[in-house]
Design a protein around this motif. Structure first.
Motif, PDB file in Angstrom:
ATOM      1  N   HIS A 290       0.817  -1.214   0.000  1.00 47.46           N
ATOM      2  CA  HIS A 290       0.000   0.000   0.000  1.00 47.46           C
ATOM      3  C   HIS A 290       0.850   1.263   0.000  1.00 47.46           C
ATOM      4  N   ARG A 291       1.990   1.237  -0.662  1.00 51.22           N
ATOM      5  CA  ARG A 291       2.858   2.415  -0.697  1.00 51.22           C
ATOM      6  C   ARG A 291       2.250   3.482  -1.594  1.00 51.22           C
ATOM      7  N   ASP A 292       2.331   4.702  -1.123  1.00 52.42           N
ATOM      8  CA  ASP A 292       1.804   5.876  -1.819  1.00 52.42           C
ATOM      9  C   ASP A 292       3.003   6.772  -2.145  1.00 52.42           C
ATOM     10  N   PRO A 293       2.872   7.692  -3.089  1.00 54.82           N
ATOM     11  CA  PRO A 293       4.007   8.584  -3.381  1.00 54.82           C
ATOM     12  C   PRO A 293       4.506   9.387  -2.172  1.00 54.82           C
ATOM     13  N   THR A 294       3.646   9.635  -1.191  1.00 53.10           N
ATOM     14  CA  THR A 294       4.076  10.384  -0.011  1.00 53.10           C
ATOM     15  C   THR A 294       4.135   9.499   1.244  1.00 53.10           C
ATOM     16  N   SER A 295       4.295   8.195   1.045  1.00 46.29           N
ATOM     17  CA  SER A 295       4.438   7.275   2.176  1.00 46.29           C
ATOM     18  C   SER A 295       5.743   7.531   2.904  1.00 46.29           C
ATOM     19  N   ARG A 296       5.665   7.428   4.217  1.00 51.73           N
ATOM     20  CA  ARG A 296       6.853   7.537   5.077  1.00 51.73           C
ATOM     21  C   ARG A 296       6.658   6.621   6.274  1.00 51.73           C
ATOM     22  N   LEU A 297       7.744   6.297   6.938  1.00 53.82           N
ATOM     23  CA  LEU A 297       7.667   5.619   8.221  1.00 53.82           C
ATOM     24  C   LEU A 297       7.675   6.713   9.275  1.00 53.82           C
ATOM     25  N   SER A 298       6.639   6.740  10.097  1.00 53.99           N
ATOM     26  CA  SER A 298       6.490   7.848  11.045  1.00 53.99           C
ATOM     27  C   SER A 298       7.597   7.866  12.098  1.00 53.99           C
ATOM     28  N   CYS A 299       8.270   6.748  12.296  1.00 58.05           N
ATOM     29  CA  CYS A 299       9.393   6.726  13.248  1.00 58.05           C
ATOM     30  C   CYS A 299      10.591   7.498  12.710  1.00 58.05           C
ATOM     31  N   GLN A 300      10.600   7.777  11.422  1.00 59.42           N
ATOM     32  CA  GLN A 300      11.735   8.454  10.798  1.00 59.42           C
ATOM     33  C   GLN A 300      11.491   9.946  10.567  1.00 59.42           C
ATOM     34  N   ILE A 301      10.340  10.433  10.996  1.00 58.70           N
ATOM     35  CA  ILE A 301      10.024  11.857  10.853  1.00 58.70           C
ATOM     36  C   ILE A 301      10.136  12.508  12.225  1.00 58.70           C
ATOM     37  N   ARG A 302      11.123  13.337  12.402  1.00 57.35           N
ATOM     38  CA  ARG A 302      11.296  14.086  13.647  1.00 57.35           C
ATOM     39  C   ARG A 302      10.293  15.226  13.620  1.00 57.35           C
ATOM     40  N   PHE A 303       9.417  15.273  14.640  1.00 59.87           N
ATOM     41  CA  PHE A 303       8.369  16.296  14.695  1.00 59.87           C
ATOM     42  C   PHE A 303       8.935  17.556  15.336  1.00 59.87           C
ATOM     43  N   GLU A 304       9.008  18.610  14.573  1.00 62.82           N
ATOM     44  CA  GLU A 304       9.589  19.878  15.020  1.00 62.82           C
ATOM     45  C   GLU A 304       8.569  21.001  14.856  1.00 62.82           C
ATOM     46  N   ASP A 305       8.846  22.137  15.451  1.00 58.94           N
ATOM     47  CA  ASP A 305       7.951  23.291  15.344  1.00 58.94           C
ATOM     48  C   ASP A 305       7.679  23.657  13.891  1.00 58.94           C
ATOM     49  N   ALA A 306       8.651  23.473  13.018  1.00 58.68           N
ATOM     50  CA  ALA A 306       8.493  23.811  11.601  1.00 58.68           C
ATOM     51  C   ALA A 306       7.452  22.929  10.919  1.00 58.68           C
ATOM     52  N   LEU A 307       7.082  21.813  11.542  1.00 60.59           N
ATOM     53  CA  LEU A 307       6.067  20.926  10.972  1.00 60.59           C
ATOM     54  C   LEU A 307       4.700  21.122  11.613  1.00 60.59           C
ATOM     55  N   ASP A 308       4.517  22.218  12.334  1.00 59.37           N
ATOM     56  CA  ASP A 308       3.218  22.515  12.943  1.00 59.37           C
ATOM     57  C   ASP A 308       2.135  22.437  11.870  1.00 59.37           C
ATOM     58  N   GLY A 309       1.088  21.673  12.142  1.00 54.96           N
ATOM     59  CA  GLY A 309      -0.017  21.516  11.200  1.00 54.96           C
ATOM     60  C   GLY A 309       0.129  20.316  10.281  1.00 54.96           C
ATOM     61  N   LEU A 310       1.221  19.569  10.425  1.00 54.76           N
ATOM     62  CA  LEU A 310       1.435  18.380   9.603  1.00 54.76           C
ATOM     63  C   LEU A 310       0.213  17.465   9.689  1.00 54.76           C
ATOM     64  N   LYS A 311      -0.157  16.912   8.553  1.00 48.82           N
ATOM     65  CA  LYS A 311      -1.293  15.976   8.492  1.00 48.82           C
ATOM     66  C   LYS A 311      -0.821  14.658   7.900  1.00 48.82           C
ATOM     67  N   VAL A 312      -1.108  13.559   8.600  1.00 52.90           N
ATOM     68  CA  VAL A 312      -0.747  12.233   8.133  1.00 52.90           C
ATOM     69  C   VAL A 312      -1.957  11.318   8.252  1.00 52.90           C
ATOM     70  N   ARG A 313      -1.987  10.323   7.374  1.00 54.19           N
ATOM     71  CA  ARG A 313      -3.016   9.289   7.432  1.00 54.19           C
ATOM     72  C   ARG A 313      -2.327   7.970   7.765  1.00 54.19           C
ATOM     73  N   ILE A 314      -2.852   7.273   8.758  1.00 53.93           N
ATOM     74  CA  ILE A 314      -2.311   5.957   9.091  1.00 53.93           C
ATOM     75  C   ILE A 314      -2.647   5.021   7.931  1.00 53.93           C
ATOM     76  N   ALA A 315      -1.617   4.426   7.369  1.00 51.89           N
ATOM     77  CA  ALA A 315      -1.778   3.607   6.171  1.00 51.89           C
ATOM     78  C   ALA A 315      -2.505   2.307   6.481  1.00 51.89           C
ATOM     79  N   ALA A 316      -3.026   1.690   5.425  1.00 54.61           N
ATOM     80  CA  ALA A 316      -3.704   0.405   5.556  1.00 54.61           C
ATOM     81  C   ALA A 316      -2.751  -0.619   6.147  1.00 54.61           C
ATOM     82  N   GLU A 317      -3.301  -1.530   6.926  1.00 55.98           N
ATOM     83  CA  GLU A 317      -2.477  -2.564   7.544  1.00 55.98           C
ATOM     84  C   GLU A 317      -1.976  -3.525   6.478  1.00 55.98           C
ATOM     85  N   GLU A 318      -0.736  -3.888   6.600  1.00 58.74           N
ATOM     86  CA  GLU A 318      -0.107  -4.824   5.652  1.00 58.74           C
ATOM     87  C   GLU A 318      -0.317  -6.250   6.100  1.00 58.74           C
TER      88      GLU A 318
END
Length: 105
Positions: free
Chosen positions: A77-105
């Protein structure tokens, strides 16, 4: 405190307070989104923290590393904007970031 909007697999959208310096996975888990398994605990070894990032934020994230790319390549279920959320450091510059939990594999 930066805010993160999470869309569940059922389509429910909820905005939560995040902690700068935490991973997006940690923010999601801390707010009780049980469908985020994150089995490896953020070690980039399982892909069970797969999210799809809102395209408006995709270019604001750090590049995908080799380990993350390899894991994402194994997903059905990979999408062009798929990421592993453990690899995204959440910083003030990402305020408002929106993510969708992907379908279970």
């Amino acid at each position: 405190m930066p805010r993160l909007t999470v869309v569940t697999r059922a389509g429910e959208e909820r905005t939560v307070d995040g902690h700068a310096g935490w991973s997006v996975m940690e923010v999601i888990k801390d707010h009780g989104f049980d469908e985020m398994l994150a089995i490896c605990g953020g070690c980039c070894s399982c892909a069970t923290c797969h999210v799809v990032v809102d395209p408006a934020f995709a270019d604001r994230l750090p590049p995908i590393g080799d380990d993350e790319e390899d894991l994402l390549d194994t997903l059905d279920h990979r999408d062009p904007t798929s990421r592993l959320s453990c690899q995204i450091r959440f910083e003030d510059a990402l305020d408002g970031l929106k993510v969708r939990i992907a379908a279970e594999e």
